[in-house]
Design a protein around this motif. Sequence first.
Motif, short mmCIF file in Angstrom:
data_model
loop_
_atom_site.label_atom_id
_atom_site.label_comp_id
_atom_site.label_asym_id
_atom_site.label_seq_id
_atom_site.Cartn_x
_atom_site.Cartn_y
_atom_site.Cartn_z
N ARG A 238 0.07 -9.76 -3.39
CA ARG A 238 -0.37 -10.07 -2.01
C ARG A 238 -0.29 -8.78 -1.23
N ALA A 239 -1.33 -8.48 -0.47
CA ALA A 239 -1.39 -7.22 0.27
C ALA A 239 -1.88 -7.48 1.68
N VAL A 240 -1.48 -6.58 2.58
CA VAL A 240 -1.90 -6.66 3.98
C VAL A 240 -2.59 -5.36 4.35
N PHE A 241 -3.78 -5.49 4.96
CA PHE A 241 -4.54 -4.34 5.42
C PHE A 241 -4.36 -4.20 6.93
N THR A 242 -3.97 -3.01 7.39
CA THR A 242 -3.81 -2.74 8.81
C THR A 242 -4.43 -1.38 9.13
N ALA A 243 -4.74 -1.18 10.41
CA ALA A 243 -5.30 0.09 10.87
C ALA A 243 -4.39 0.64 11.97
N PRO A 244 -3.45 1.54 11.63
CA PRO A 244 -2.50 2.02 12.62
C PRO A 244 -3.08 3.03 13.60
N GLU A 245 -4.23 3.62 13.27
CA GLU A 245 -4.89 4.57 14.17
C GLU A 245 -6.37 4.58 13.84
N PRO A 246 -7.21 5.28 14.61
CA PRO A 246 -8.65 5.11 14.49
C PRO A 246 -9.26 5.46 13.14
N ARG A 247 -8.63 6.38 12.40
CA ARG A 247 -9.25 6.87 11.17
C ARG A 247 -8.43 6.55 9.93
N THR A 248 -7.54 5.56 10.04
CA THR A 248 -6.65 5.22 8.92
C THR A 248 -6.60 3.71 8.71
N VAL A 249 -6.72 3.30 7.45
CA VAL A 249 -6.47 1.91 7.07
C VAL A 249 -5.46 1.93 5.94
N VAL A 250 -4.45 1.08 6.04
CA VAL A 250 -3.36 1.04 5.07
C VAL A 250 -3.31 -0.32 4.40
N MET A 251 -3.28 -0.31 3.07
CA MET A 251 -3.02 -1.53 2.30
C MET A 251 -1.57 -1.47 1.82
N THR A 252 -0.77 -2.46 2.20
CA THR A 252 0.63 -2.52 1.82
C THR A 252 0.87 -3.75 0.96
N ILE A 253 1.47 -3.58 -0.20
CA ILE A 253 1.79 -4.71 -1.06
C ILE A 253 3.05 -5.39 -0.53
N THR A 254 2.93 -6.67 -0.24
CA THR A 254 4.03 -7.42 0.35
C THR A 254 4.66 -8.43 -0.60
N GLN A 255 3.94 -8.82 -1.65
CA GLN A 255 4.47 -9.71 -2.68
C GLN A 255 3.89 -9.30 -4.02
N GLY A 256 4.63 -9.62 -5.08
CA GLY A 256 4.16 -9.28 -6.42
C GLY A 256 4.74 -7.96 -6.88
N GLU A 257 4.09 -7.34 -7.83
CA GLU A 257 4.58 -6.08 -8.37
C GLU A 257 4.39 -4.94 -7.37
N GLY A 258 5.41 -4.09 -7.28
CA GLY A 258 5.30 -2.90 -6.44
C GLY A 258 5.38 -3.17 -4.96
N VAL A 259 6.22 -4.13 -4.56
CA VAL A 259 6.36 -4.43 -3.13
C VAL A 259 6.73 -3.16 -2.36
N GLY A 260 6.03 -2.93 -1.27
CA GLY A 260 6.24 -1.75 -0.45
C GLY A 260 5.31 -0.60 -0.78
N SER A 261 4.65 -0.66 -1.94
CA SER A 261 3.68 0.38 -2.28
C SER A 261 2.51 0.33 -1.30
N VAL A 262 1.92 1.48 -1.05
CA VAL A 262 0.83 1.55 -0.08
C VAL A 262 -0.33 2.36 -0.64
N VAL A 263 -1.51 2.02 -0.14
CA VAL A 263 -2.70 2.84 -0.33
C VAL A 263 -3.21 3.18 1.06
N GLU A 264 -3.14 4.46 1.41
CA GLU A 264 -3.59 4.92 2.73
C GLU A 264 -4.98 5.53 2.59
N THR A 265 -5.91 5.02 3.37
CA THR A 265 -7.26 5.58 3.40
C THR A 265 -7.47 6.26 4.74
N HIS A 266 -7.70 7.56 4.69
CA HIS A 266 -7.90 8.36 5.89
C HIS A 266 -9.34 8.89 5.91
#
Length: 338
Positions: A238-266
């Motif tokens: 399970r992952a959550v996609f958020t946009a903390p600033e205008p040119r960044t989107v972050v996918m954070t794993i919240t359940q399952g394998e690798g909880v807390g791992s992120v993919v940052e797209t800038h």
Amino acid sequence: MTPDPAGRRGRLPLSLRRRAVPWARQRPTWRDAKPALIAAAVERARARPSGNWYVVGASRDLGGARPLARTVAGHEVVVWRDAEGRAVGGPGSCPHLGAPLRDGAVRCGRLVCHWHGLALEGAPFAGWHPWPVHDDGVLVWVRLDDAGGEPPLEAPVVPARPDPAGAMSAVYTGIGTCEPEDVVANRLDPWHGAWFHPYSFVDLSVLEAPGRSTDEDDDGFTVDVSFKVAGRLVVPVRAVFTAPEPRTVVMTITQGEGVGSVVETHATPLGPDDRGRPRTAVVEAVIASSDRAGFALARRATPVLRPLLRAAAGRLWRDDLAYAERRWQLRSTGRFPG
């Protein structure tokens, strides 16, 4: 197949798809992927402060014999490490006769121009003035107040990440003919994943999206998805996609394998090409962690795994840049239906 809400895990981080649905028979998602919903998420991201910070590239690319160089928002930028190992940088044009400093050499913490030997240490000198640079340990940022036009921030908006002492990271960079908002819109459209990337994602469902949640403060997209490994072997998360600033989107794993791992797209604007079309660099950082004992072994193999992570990101972004480029083409000609 979704992550076990009770947190139970098998000995291996893999699951078997028992009721696999062929690509053409999966549930269509176009009714859910409402253009207005995606557009509103993009606008909320654009309204958030960036402090005029732009991602230049990977921290690992600093420290060599050449500077890290890129055109950012029409500005030539060079970044290198000074004699104390700090990231420093500024304009990429030599103040003497305009030589491209990207072709200079870094010697003992000084950037030496290859035309006449003018040497820069990162401080003002001979008409050259540095720009603020931030090295967050994974990515290098530069602050361009003239380009951003916002009130400056002392540091960029860096998303929450796993503890670097127990994580491994890889950074991929790709370039497309589009604007940053087209890259951000692609990442804020999670519904396309299993249709557009069936080689990587299956069993995708969007559980929550802005406008659906009863929590007015919830501005993320919550997704259940399985990453394909081989055949019917998958890793559900399970992952959550958020946009903390205008040119960044972050996918954070919240359940399952690798909880807390992120993919940052800038998304970093570069400048127009020779036809006047905008060009944008996608700088994507994968920062993975796990509490499994075997992850320590994987982390020691990071130099071997890093090219594989970059290759996987590159395959996805060949598709996603086509999405972003198509979106820009339609927007620029007044044909975008959203």
